[in-house]
Design an enzyme around this catalytic site. Sequence first.
Site, PDB file in Angstrom:
ATOM      1  N   HIS A  59      -7.735  -5.766   0.023  1.00 14.04           N
ATOM      2  CA  HIS A  59      -6.538  -4.934   0.116  1.00 14.04           C
ATOM      3  C   HIS A  59      -5.478  -5.585   0.996  1.00 14.04           C
ATOM      4  CE1 HIS A  59      -4.363  -1.193  -0.397  1.00 14.04           C
ATOM      5  NE2 HIS A  59      -4.155  -1.128   0.910  1.00 14.04           N
ATOM      6  N   SER A  75       0.842  -1.188   0.000  1.00 11.57           N
ATOM      7  CA  SER A  75       0.000   0.000   0.000  1.00 11.57           C
ATOM      8  C   SER A  75       0.887   1.252   0.000  1.00 11.57           C
ATOM      9  CB  SER A  75      -0.953  -0.048   1.190  1.00 11.57           C
ATOM     10  OG  SER A  75      -2.033   0.835   1.016  1.00 11.57           O
TER      11      SER A  75
END
Length: 300
Positions: A224, A90
Amino acid sequence: MDTRWFRRFGEPLPAACRLICFPHAGGSATAYAPLSRKLSGTLDVLAVQYPARQDRRAEPPANGILGLAARIAEALTPHTRQPYAFFGHSMGALVAYETARILDHGSVPPPVRLFLSGRGAPGPTPDPHDRLTDDAAILAAVRKLGGTDASVLDDPELLDMVLPALRADYGALASYRWQPGPALNTPVTVLVGDADPVVPVASVAGWARQTRQDDEVLVFAGGHFYLSERLDQVTAVLTTRLRPSTGGSSGIQGSGPVGGVSGRAQAGPRGPQTACGAGAAPAAGEPGGGDQRTAGRAVA
Protein backbone atom coordinates in the site's frame (compact mmCIF):
# COMPACT_ATOMS: atom_id res chain seq x y z
CA MET A 1 -1.03 30.42 -0.43
CA ASP A 2 -2.92 29.82 2.80
CA THR A 3 -0.22 28.36 5.02
CA ARG A 4 -2.78 26.72 7.27
CA TRP A 5 -3.80 24.47 4.39
CA PHE A 6 -0.74 24.28 2.14
CA ARG A 7 2.82 23.54 3.27
CA ARG A 8 6.11 23.88 1.39
CA PHE A 9 9.25 21.83 1.92
CA GLY A 10 11.33 23.63 -0.72
CA GLU A 11 11.65 26.88 -2.62
CA PRO A 12 8.64 28.10 -4.64
CA LEU A 13 8.87 27.79 -8.42
CA PRO A 14 6.34 30.29 -9.82
CA ALA A 15 7.16 29.41 -13.44
CA ALA A 16 6.76 25.63 -12.94
CA CYS A 17 3.70 23.45 -12.75
CA ARG A 18 2.35 23.29 -9.19
CA LEU A 19 1.81 19.83 -7.68
CA ILE A 20 -0.60 19.74 -4.73
CA CYS A 21 -0.33 16.58 -2.62
CA PHE A 22 -3.10 15.09 -0.46
CA PRO A 23 -2.09 12.83 2.50
CA HIS A 24 -3.45 9.41 3.45
CA ALA A 25 -5.73 8.73 6.44
CA GLY A 26 -4.02 9.83 9.64
CA GLY A 27 -1.27 11.45 7.61
CA SER A 28 -0.06 15.02 7.47
CA ALA A 29 1.62 17.31 4.98
CA THR A 30 5.04 16.12 6.15
CA ALA A 31 4.36 12.74 4.53
CA TYR A 32 5.25 14.45 1.24
CA ALA A 33 8.52 16.02 2.37
CA PRO A 34 10.64 13.29 0.67
CA LEU A 35 8.71 13.63 -2.60
CA SER A 36 9.03 17.41 -2.43
CA ARG A 37 12.78 17.16 -2.02
CA LYS A 38 13.02 14.78 -4.99
CA LEU A 39 11.06 17.23 -7.16
CA SER A 40 12.97 20.31 -6.01
CA GLY A 41 13.82 22.55 -8.95
CA THR A 42 11.39 20.73 -11.25
CA LEU A 43 7.85 21.17 -9.88
CA ASP A 44 6.36 23.62 -7.39
CA VAL A 45 5.26 21.18 -4.68
CA LEU A 46 2.74 21.92 -1.93
CA ALA A 47 1.23 19.46 0.55
CA VAL A 48 -2.20 19.82 2.10
CA GLN A 49 -2.38 19.96 5.90
CA TYR A 50 -5.76 18.64 7.04
CA PRO A 51 -7.30 19.90 10.31
CA ALA A 52 -7.07 17.83 13.53
CA ARG A 53 -3.34 16.94 13.28
CA GLN A 54 0.08 18.31 14.17
CA ASP A 55 -0.11 22.12 14.48
CA ARG A 56 -3.83 21.99 13.57
CA ARG A 57 -4.58 19.42 16.26
CA ALA A 58 -6.83 21.78 18.23
CA GLU A 59 -9.08 22.37 15.21
CA PRO A 60 -12.13 20.17 14.68
CA PRO A 61 -11.95 17.82 11.71
CA ALA A 62 -13.69 18.69 8.49
CA ASN A 63 -17.22 17.45 7.92
CA GLY A 64 -16.44 14.27 6.02
CA ILE A 65 -14.63 13.78 2.71
CA LEU A 66 -16.92 16.17 0.83
CA GLY A 67 -16.63 18.84 3.52
CA LEU A 68 -12.86 18.54 3.51
CA ALA A 69 -12.74 18.76 -0.30
CA ALA A 70 -14.97 21.85 -0.26
CA ARG A 71 -12.69 23.65 2.20
CA ILE A 72 -9.57 22.78 0.24
CA ALA A 73 -11.17 23.93 -3.01
CA GLU A 74 -12.12 27.22 -1.37
CA ALA A 75 -8.58 27.78 -0.09
CA LEU A 76 -7.08 26.85 -3.46
CA THR A 77 -9.42 28.81 -5.76
CA PRO A 78 -7.55 32.17 -5.55
CA HIS A 79 -4.32 30.41 -6.59
CA THR A 80 -5.29 28.59 -9.77
CA ARG A 81 -3.71 30.90 -12.35
CA GLN A 82 -0.51 28.87 -12.22
CA PRO A 83 -1.13 25.47 -13.88
CA TYR A 84 -1.49 22.82 -11.21
CA ALA A 85 -1.98 19.09 -10.73
CA PHE A 86 -3.14 16.91 -7.83
CA PHE A 87 -1.43 13.87 -6.28
CA GLY A 88 -3.40 11.99 -3.65
CA HIS A 89 -2.57 8.74 -1.89
CA SER A 90 -5.13 6.38 -0.32
CA MET A 91 -7.75 8.60 1.38
CA GLY A 92 -5.89 11.52 -0.19
CA ALA A 93 -6.76 10.18 -3.66
CA LEU A 94 -10.45 10.38 -2.76
CA VAL A 95 -10.09 13.92 -1.35
CA ALA A 96 -8.13 15.01 -4.44
CA TYR A 97 -10.79 13.55 -6.73
CA GLU A 98 -13.68 15.25 -4.91
CA THR A 99 -11.74 18.54 -4.81
CA ALA A 100 -11.20 18.26 -8.56
CA ARG A 101 -14.93 17.64 -9.06
CA ILE A 102 -15.74 20.86 -7.22
CA LEU A 103 -13.20 22.88 -9.23
CA ASP A 104 -14.30 21.26 -12.50
CA HIS A 105 -17.76 22.75 -12.04
CA GLY A 106 -16.54 26.18 -10.96
CA SER A 107 -15.21 29.22 -12.76
CA VAL A 108 -11.49 28.46 -12.32
CA PRO A 109 -9.22 26.25 -14.44
CA PRO A 110 -9.32 22.61 -13.28
CA PRO A 111 -6.17 20.60 -12.52
CA VAL A 112 -4.16 19.65 -15.60
CA ARG A 113 -3.78 16.07 -14.33
CA LEU A 114 -4.96 13.96 -11.43
CA PHE A 115 -2.54 11.41 -9.94
CA LEU A 116 -4.55 8.94 -7.84
CA SER A 117 -2.50 6.49 -5.78
CA GLY A 118 -3.38 3.49 -3.64
CA ARG A 119 -7.13 3.80 -3.90
CA GLY A 120 -9.78 1.84 -5.78
CA ALA A 121 -12.29 3.73 -7.90
CA PRO A 122 -15.37 5.00 -6.06
CA GLY A 123 -18.74 3.47 -6.76
CA PRO A 124 -22.24 2.99 -5.40
CA THR A 125 -21.06 0.39 -2.86
CA PRO A 126 -18.89 1.69 0.03
CA ASP A 127 -15.43 0.19 0.32
CA PRO A 128 -15.55 -2.43 3.12
CA HIS A 129 -12.07 -1.41 4.28
CA ASP A 130 -13.42 2.06 5.13
CA ARG A 131 -16.04 0.84 7.59
CA LEU A 132 -14.06 0.40 10.78
CA THR A 133 -16.05 0.47 13.98
CA ASP A 134 -13.58 1.31 16.77
CA ASP A 135 -9.99 2.19 17.67
CA ALA A 136 -8.91 -1.45 17.72
CA ALA A 137 -10.11 -1.99 14.16
CA ILE A 138 -8.47 1.24 13.00
CA LEU A 139 -5.13 0.33 14.57
CA ALA A 140 -5.30 -3.18 13.11
CA ALA A 141 -5.88 -1.67 9.67
CA VAL A 142 -2.99 0.77 10.09
CA ARG A 143 -0.66 -2.07 11.07
CA LYS A 144 -1.80 -4.12 8.09
CA LEU A 145 -1.12 -1.26 5.67
CA GLY A 146 2.30 -0.57 7.18
CA GLY A 147 2.27 3.20 6.76
CA THR A 148 2.94 4.07 10.42
CA ASP A 149 6.03 3.09 12.39
CA ALA A 150 5.09 0.31 14.82
CA SER A 151 6.96 2.15 17.59
CA VAL A 152 4.42 4.96 17.32
CA LEU A 153 1.50 2.57 17.68
CA ASP A 154 3.14 0.83 20.63
CA ASP A 155 3.90 4.04 22.55
CA PRO A 156 0.83 5.23 24.53
CA GLU A 157 1.87 8.90 24.48
CA LEU A 158 2.57 8.95 20.73
CA LEU A 159 -0.59 6.95 20.07
CA ASP A 160 -2.64 9.56 21.92
CA MET A 161 -1.26 12.15 19.50
CA VAL A 162 -2.08 10.28 16.28
CA LEU A 163 -5.38 8.65 17.23
CA PRO A 164 -7.56 11.80 16.88
CA ALA A 165 -6.49 12.25 13.25
CA LEU A 166 -6.98 8.54 12.52
CA ARG A 167 -10.45 8.57 14.09
CA ALA A 168 -11.42 11.67 12.13
CA ASP A 169 -10.16 10.33 8.81
CA TYR A 170 -11.58 6.84 9.12
CA GLY A 171 -14.85 8.38 10.27
CA ALA A 172 -14.85 10.51 7.13
CA LEU A 173 -14.19 7.44 4.99
CA ALA A 174 -16.95 5.46 6.71
CA SER A 175 -19.50 8.20 6.02
CA TYR A 176 -18.45 8.81 2.40
CA ARG A 177 -20.99 7.91 -0.25
CA TRP A 178 -20.01 8.52 -3.85
CA GLN A 179 -22.59 10.43 -5.90
CA PRO A 180 -22.72 9.98 -9.69
CA GLY A 181 -22.02 13.08 -11.77
CA PRO A 182 -20.34 14.32 -14.93
CA ALA A 183 -16.91 12.89 -15.62
CA LEU A 184 -13.94 15.18 -15.03
CA ASN A 185 -12.36 17.20 -17.79
CA THR A 186 -8.94 16.25 -16.39
CA PRO A 187 -6.59 13.42 -17.43
CA VAL A 188 -6.07 10.74 -14.78
CA THR A 189 -2.99 8.70 -13.89
CA VAL A 190 -3.63 5.88 -11.41
CA LEU A 191 -0.75 4.37 -9.40
CA VAL A 192 -1.00 1.20 -7.34
CA GLY A 193 1.24 -1.38 -5.66
CA ASP A 194 1.04 -4.92 -7.00
CA ALA A 195 0.97 -6.34 -3.45
CA ASP A 196 -1.40 -3.82 -1.86
CA PRO A 197 -3.41 -5.79 0.74
CA VAL A 198 -6.56 -3.65 0.41
CA VAL A 199 -6.42 -2.23 -3.13
CA PRO A 200 -6.31 -4.99 -5.76
CA VAL A 201 -4.97 -3.82 -9.10
CA ALA A 202 -8.30 -4.69 -10.73
CA SER A 203 -10.14 -2.29 -8.40
CA VAL A 204 -8.49 0.81 -9.92
CA ALA A 205 -9.77 0.27 -13.46
CA GLY A 206 -13.01 2.09 -12.69
CA TRP A 207 -11.18 5.42 -12.40
CA ALA A 208 -11.23 5.52 -16.22
CA ARG A 209 -14.98 6.21 -16.06
CA GLN A 210 -14.39 9.35 -13.98
CA THR A 211 -12.68 11.34 -16.75
CA ARG A 212 -13.46 12.50 -20.27
CA GLN A 213 -9.74 12.83 -20.96
CA ASP A 214 -6.97 10.24 -21.17
CA ASP A 215 -6.36 7.75 -18.38
CA GLU A 216 -3.67 5.24 -17.48
CA VAL A 217 -2.84 2.72 -14.78
CA LEU A 218 0.75 2.29 -13.54
CA VAL A 219 1.53 -0.71 -11.32
CA PHE A 220 4.55 -0.63 -9.00
CA ALA A 221 6.25 -3.37 -7.05
CA GLY A 222 5.22 -2.99 -3.43
CA GLY A 223 2.36 -2.78 -0.99
CA HIS A 224 0.00 0.00 0.00
CA PHE A 225 2.86 2.37 0.76
CA TYR A 226 4.94 1.41 -2.27
CA LEU A 227 5.77 5.12 -2.66
CA SER A 228 8.43 5.07 0.05
CA GLU A 229 10.35 2.34 -1.80
CA ARG A 230 9.64 3.54 -5.36
CA LEU A 231 10.14 7.26 -4.85
CA ASP A 232 12.55 7.66 -7.77
CA GLN A 233 10.18 5.92 -10.17
CA VAL A 234 7.15 7.89 -9.01
CA THR A 235 9.15 11.11 -9.32
CA ALA A 236 10.00 10.18 -12.90
CA VAL A 237 6.32 9.59 -13.68
CA LEU A 238 5.37 12.99 -12.27
CA THR A 239 8.08 14.93 -14.07
CA THR A 240 7.47 13.13 -17.37
CA ARG A 241 3.80 14.03 -17.35
CA LEU A 242 4.02 17.54 -15.96
CA ARG A 243 7.10 19.26 -17.34
CA PRO A 244 7.73 20.27 -20.96
CA SER A 245 8.91 17.38 -23.09
CA THR A 246 12.51 17.59 -24.24
CA GLY A 247 12.63 14.27 -26.07
CA GLY A 248 14.73 11.24 -25.27
CA SER A 249 14.21 8.97 -22.30
CA SER A 250 11.25 9.41 -19.98
CA GLY A 251 13.58 8.94 -17.03
CA ILE A 252 11.47 6.05 -15.74
CA GLN A 253 13.55 3.03 -14.87
CA GLY A 254 12.76 0.31 -17.37
CA SER A 255 11.40 2.63 -20.06
CA GLY A 256 12.75 4.25 -23.20
CA PRO A 257 16.42 3.76 -24.08
CA VAL A 258 17.38 2.51 -20.62
CA GLY A 259 15.43 -0.74 -20.67
CA GLY A 260 12.07 -2.28 -21.36
CA VAL A 261 8.75 -1.90 -19.57
CA SER A 262 6.93 -5.11 -18.77
CA GLY A 263 3.45 -4.51 -20.11
CA ARG A 264 1.95 -1.21 -21.21
CA ALA A 265 0.04 1.58 -19.54
CA GLN A 266 -3.69 1.49 -19.95
CA ALA A 267 -4.64 4.69 -21.76
CA GLY A 268 -8.09 6.02 -22.54
CA PRO A 269 -9.46 6.31 -26.06
CA ARG A 270 -9.18 10.07 -26.11
CA GLY A 271 -5.40 10.00 -26.42
CA PRO A 272 -2.78 11.93 -24.45
CA GLN A 273 -3.23 15.49 -23.30
CA THR A 274 -0.68 18.28 -22.99
CA ALA A 275 0.43 18.74 -19.40
CA CYS A 276 0.54 22.12 -17.63
CA GLY A 277 -0.26 23.90 -20.86
CA ALA A 278 3.35 23.63 -21.98
CA GLY A 279 4.84 20.15 -22.11
CA ALA A 280 3.81 17.32 -24.35
CA ALA A 281 2.46 14.09 -22.96
CA PRO A 282 4.76 11.05 -22.95
CA ALA A 283 5.67 9.75 -26.37
CA ALA A 284 4.42 6.43 -27.72
CA GLY A 285 6.29 3.56 -26.13
CA GLU A 286 6.58 5.26 -22.74
CA PRO A 287 4.17 4.36 -19.94
CA GLY A 288 0.96 6.24 -20.69
CA GLY A 289 2.28 7.55 -24.00
CA GLY A 290 0.98 7.44 -27.52
CA ASP A 291 -2.48 6.16 -28.34
CA GLN A 292 -2.38 2.88 -26.45
CA ARG A 293 -5.90 1.48 -26.51
CA THR A 294 -5.08 -1.99 -25.26
CA ALA A 295 -6.13 -3.08 -21.78
CA GLY A 296 -2.58 -3.54 -20.54
CA ARG A 297 -0.72 -2.10 -17.60
CA ALA A 298 2.67 -0.61 -16.94
CA VAL A 299 4.84 -2.19 -14.32
CA ALA A 300 7.41 0.20 -12.87
